[in-house]
Design a protein around this motif. Structure first.
Motif, PDB file in Angstrom:
ATOM      1  N   THR A 151      49.815  53.578  47.455  1.00  0.00           N
ATOM      2  CA  THR A 151      50.652  52.900  46.474  1.00  0.00           C
ATOM      3  C   THR A 151      52.090  52.841  46.972  1.00  0.00           C
ATOM      4  O   THR A 151      52.664  53.864  47.360  1.00  0.00           O
ATOM      5  N   ILE A 152      52.647  51.643  46.969  1.00  0.00           N
ATOM      6  CA  ILE A 152      54.035  51.449  47.370  1.00  0.00           C
ATOM      7  C   ILE A 152      54.918  51.700  46.145  1.00  0.00           C
ATOM      8  O   ILE A 152      54.793  51.016  45.128  1.00  0.00           O
ATOM      9  N   ILE A 153      55.783  52.705  46.269  1.00  0.00           N
ATOM     10  CA  ILE A 153      56.748  52.940  45.201  1.00  0.00           C
ATOM     11  C   ILE A 153      58.142  52.642  45.740  1.00  0.00           C
ATOM     12  O   ILE A 153      58.288  51.971  46.756  1.00  0.00           O
ATOM     13  N   SER A 154      59.157  53.111  45.083  1.00  0.00           N
ATOM     14  CA  SER A 154      60.537  52.809  45.455  1.00  0.00           C
ATOM     15  C   SER A 154      61.365  54.073  45.448  1.00  0.00           C
ATOM     16  O   SER A 154      61.086  55.014  44.697  1.00  0.00           O
ATOM     17  N   ASP A 155      62.404  54.086  46.278  1.00  0.00           N
ATOM     18  CA  ASP A 155      63.329  55.206  46.211  1.00  0.00           C
ATOM     19  C   ASP A 155      64.032  55.280  44.859  1.00  0.00           C
ATOM     20  O   ASP A 155      64.615  56.316  44.517  1.00  0.00           O
ATOM     21  N   ALA A 156      63.982  54.199  44.090  1.00  0.00           N
ATOM     22  CA  ALA A 156      64.517  54.246  42.727  1.00  0.00           C
ATOM     23  C   ALA A 156      63.770  55.281  41.896  1.00  0.00           C
ATOM     24  O   ALA A 156      64.308  55.828  40.934  1.00  0.00           O
ATOM     25  N   ALA A 157      62.528  55.587  42.279  1.00  0.00           N
ATOM     26  CA  ALA A 157      61.731  56.598  41.577  1.00  0.00           C
ATOM     27  C   ALA A 157      62.135  58.006  41.977  1.00  0.00           C
ATOM     28  O   ALA A 157      61.936  58.951  41.216  1.00  0.00           O
ATOM     29  N   ARG A 158      62.699  58.172  43.171  1.00  0.00           N
ATOM     30  CA  ARG A 158      63.047  59.492  43.694  1.00  0.00           C
ATOM     31  C   ARG A 158      64.532  59.795  43.526  1.00  0.00           C
ATOM     32  O   ARG A 158      64.919  60.927  43.277  1.00  0.00           O
ATOM     33  N   TYR A 159      65.348  58.774  43.671  1.00  0.00           N
ATOM     34  CA  TYR A 159      66.798  58.935  43.695  1.00  0.00           C
ATOM     35  C   TYR A 159      67.445  58.530  42.382  1.00  0.00           C
ATOM     36  O   TYR A 159      68.446  59.086  41.952  1.00  0.00           O
ATOM     37  N   GLY A 160      66.828  57.574  41.714  1.00  0.00           N
ATOM     38  CA  GLY A 160      67.457  56.972  40.542  1.00  0.00           C
ATOM     39  C   GLY A 160      68.381  55.860  41.013  1.00  0.00           C
ATOM     40  O   GLY A 160      68.971  55.948  42.083  1.00  0.00           O
ATOM     41  N   ASP A 161      68.523  54.832  40.220  1.00  0.00           N
ATOM     42  CA  ASP A 161      69.377  53.721  40.636  1.00  0.00           C
ATOM     43  C   ASP A 161      69.948  53.035  39.414  1.00  0.00           C
ATOM     44  O   ASP A 161      69.237  52.810  38.419  1.00  0.00           O
ATOM     45  N   VAL A 162      71.225  52.699  39.497  1.00  0.00           N
ATOM     46  CA  VAL A 162      71.912  52.043  38.385  1.00  0.00           C
ATOM     47  C   VAL A 162      71.264  50.691  38.123  1.00  0.00           C
ATOM     48  O   VAL A 162      71.067  49.887  39.046  1.00  0.00           O
ATOM     49  N   GLY A 163      70.932  50.444  36.867  1.00  0.00           N
ATOM     50  CA  GLY A 163      70.338  49.170  36.489  1.00  0.00           C
ATOM     51  C   GLY A 163      68.847  49.076  36.708  1.00  0.00           C
ATOM     52  O   GLY A 163      68.224  48.077  36.361  1.00  0.00           O
ATOM     53  N   LEU A 164      68.249  50.124  37.292  1.00  0.00           N
ATOM     54  CA  LEU A 164      66.813  50.100  37.574  1.00  0.00           C
ATOM     55  C   LEU A 164      66.115  51.298  36.914  1.00  0.00           C
ATOM     56  O   LEU A 164      65.136  51.821  37.433  1.00  0.00           O
ATOM     57  N   GLU A 165      66.624  51.701  35.767  1.00  0.00           N
ATOM     58  CA  GLU A 165      66.091  52.896  35.108  1.00  0.00           C
ATOM     59  C   GLU A 165      64.613  52.738  34.750  1.00  0.00           C
ATOM     60  O   GLU A 165      63.802  53.642  34.999  1.00  0.00           O
ATOM     61  N   VAL A 166      64.263  51.617  34.150  1.00  0.00           N
ATOM     62  CA  VAL A 166      62.877  51.419  33.721  1.00  0.00           C
ATOM     63  C   VAL A 166      61.973  51.181  34.925  1.00  0.00           C
ATOM     64  O   VAL A 166      60.869  51.742  35.020  1.00  0.00           O
ATOM     65  N   TYR A 167      62.446  50.373  35.858  1.00  0.00           N
ATOM     66  CA  TYR A 167      61.702  50.118  37.099  1.00  0.00           C
ATOM     67  C   TYR A 167      61.445  51.430  37.841  1.00  0.00           C
ATOM     68  O   TYR A 167      60.318  51.728  38.244  1.00  0.00           O
ATOM     69  N   GLY A 168      62.511  52.249  38.010  1.00  0.00           N
ATOM     70  CA  GLY A 168      62.358  53.523  38.693  1.00  0.00           C
ATOM     71  C   GLY A 168      61.421  54.458  37.949  1.00  0.00           C
ATOM     72  O   GLY A 168      60.625  55.182  38.559  1.00  0.00           O
ATOM     73  N   GLY A 169      61.505  54.445  36.625  1.00  0.00           N
ATOM     74  CA  GLY A 169      60.600  55.271  35.834  1.00  0.00           C
ATOM     75  C   GLY A 169      59.152  54.859  35.999  1.00  0.00           C
ATOM     76  O   GLY A 169      58.252  55.706  36.096  1.00  0.00           O
ATOM     77  N   ALA A 170      58.914  53.547  36.052  1.00  0.00           N
ATOM     78  CA  ALA A 170      57.543  53.056  36.239  1.00  0.00           C
ATOM     79  C   ALA A 170      57.011  53.444  37.613  1.00  0.00           C
ATOM     80  O   ALA A 170      55.844  53.837  37.757  1.00  0.00           O
ATOM     81  N   LYS A 171      57.870  53.338  38.628  1.00  0.00           N
ATOM     82  CA  LYS A 171      57.443  53.719  39.980  1.00  0.00           C
ATOM     83  C   LYS A 171      57.184  55.223  40.068  1.00  0.00           C
ATOM     84  O   LYS A 171      56.249  55.666  40.738  1.00  0.00           O
ATOM     85  N   ALA A 172      58.032  56.017  39.389  1.00  0.00           N
ATOM     86  CA  ALA A 172      57.805  57.462  39.360  1.00  0.00           C
ATOM     87  C   ALA A 172      56.487  57.782  38.657  1.00  0.00           C
ATOM     88  O   ALA A 172      55.751  58.694  39.061  1.00  0.00           O
ATOM     89  N   GLY A 173      56.184  57.037  37.602  1.00  0.00           N
ATOM     90  CA  GLY A 173      54.907  57.206  36.916  1.00  0.00           C
ATOM     91  C   GLY A 173      53.736  56.916  37.831  1.00  0.00           C
ATOM     92  O   GLY A 173      52.723  57.633  37.822  1.00  0.00           O
ATOM     93  N   ALA A 174      53.862  55.872  38.644  1.00  0.00           N
ATOM     94  CA  ALA A 174      52.795  55.534  39.586  1.00  0.00           C
ATOM     95  C   ALA A 174      52.593  56.648  40.611  1.00  0.00           C
ATOM     96  O   ALA A 174      51.461  56.956  40.996  1.00  0.00           O
ATOM     97  N   ALA A 175      53.702  57.290  41.031  1.00  0.00           N
ATOM     98  CA  ALA A 175      53.590  58.388  41.986  1.00  0.00           C
ATOM     99  C   ALA A 175      52.905  59.601  41.350  1.00  0.00           C
ATOM    100  O   ALA A 175      52.037  60.235  41.963  1.00  0.00           O
TER     101      ALA A 175
END
Length: 263
Positions: A151-175
């Motif tokens: 599964t391809i996730i994003s560093d937004a899931a590991r680091y957090g990113d401004v403006g990508l809170e929900v996206y990062g949360g979804a990717k963290a959920g996938a992990a």
């Protein structure tokens, strides 16, 4: 000499493979003893173009249209792949974005939006993974052969990113989901791992990479000061899909130019 990155004749199903990283993953897998690649995309024309590329390079491929947020559509795509190519041995959950047709709300602070906007990101990046994994698991177990889920996730899931809170949360959920899947399916010889990526050259960010000053500023935060290329990600996915990774499961590998570091 044997190919240590051989897929051992497995069939691969790659989501969001009509362009960018997914396209390169499909091409990489097809070149390493993959018996066939199902190129999935929301847009059938893009999937068909990549399937033609795979075949032109000597591989076997079909295009399968499906919206990964639609479980019934995903099950139909998996059934077609099994019928036309064979049982799926490698699933790559690559599809991920802010929704098929993201609204202007997608970039607003999440507290200024609501579930209608959030569901776009959660649907593709979390439910899309659940749908695809649930659709392929029965066949992988029945096949009684090593299986790979990546599964391809994003560093937004590991680091957090401004403006990508929900996206990062979804990717963290996938992990988190993938780690649970790894524990559950290990007894069947099925591994599950994630690849966390950062700024990678895809159609979605290509325009922003034309601004030299902006690129310089952004990549000052990276140890390797360049954008990622689809091949960088595809190389790691190929490794995790191959027999070389048979004793690895439940892990997340950053492929991110050193934007974030892992212990």
């Amino acid at each position: 000499m044997d190919d240590i990155l051989s897929l051992g004749g497995r069939i691969a199903f790659v989501t969001g493979a009509g362009q960018g990283v997914g396209r390169q993953i499909a091409l990489h897998l097809a070149a390493h003893d993959c018996a066939g690649v199902a190129v999935n995309d929301f847009h059938l024309d893009r999937a068909e173009e990549v399937a033609v590329e795979v075949r032109a390079a000597g591989g076997k491929a079909i295009a399968v249209q499906a919206d990964v947020t639609d479980l019934a559509a995903v099950k139909d795509a998996v059934a077609r792949t099994t019928r036309d190519l064979g049982p799926i041995g490698v699933l790559v959950n690559n599809a991920g974005n802010m929704g098929t047709n993201p609204s202007e709300d997608a970039r607003k602070p999440f507290w200024e939006t609501g579930p209608e906007a959030w569901n776009h990101a959660i649907g593709v990046n979390f439910y899309g993974v659940l749908n695809c994994v649930s659709a392929v698991i029965p066949g992988m177990i029945e096949r009684k052969a090593p299986g790979r889920i990546i599964t391809i996730i994003s560093d937004a899931a590991r680091y957090g990113d401004v403006g990508l809170e929900v996206y990062g949360g979804a990717k963290a959920g996938a992990a988190g989901f993938s780690r649970g899947v790894a524990r559950t399916l290990g007894r069947y010889g099925i591994t599950a791992n994630c690849v966390a990526i950062s700024a990678t050259r895809t159609p979605a960010i290509e325009a922003s990479l034309q601004d030299a000053e902006r690129v310089k500023k952004v990549f000052e935060k990276y140890i390797i000061r360049r954008p990622g290329e689809p091949t960088d990600v595809a190389n790691m996915v190929l490794f995790l899909a191959s027999d070389a990774s048979s004793w690895i499961s439940g892990q997340t590998y950053p492929v991110n130019g050193g934007f974030t570091l892992a212990l």
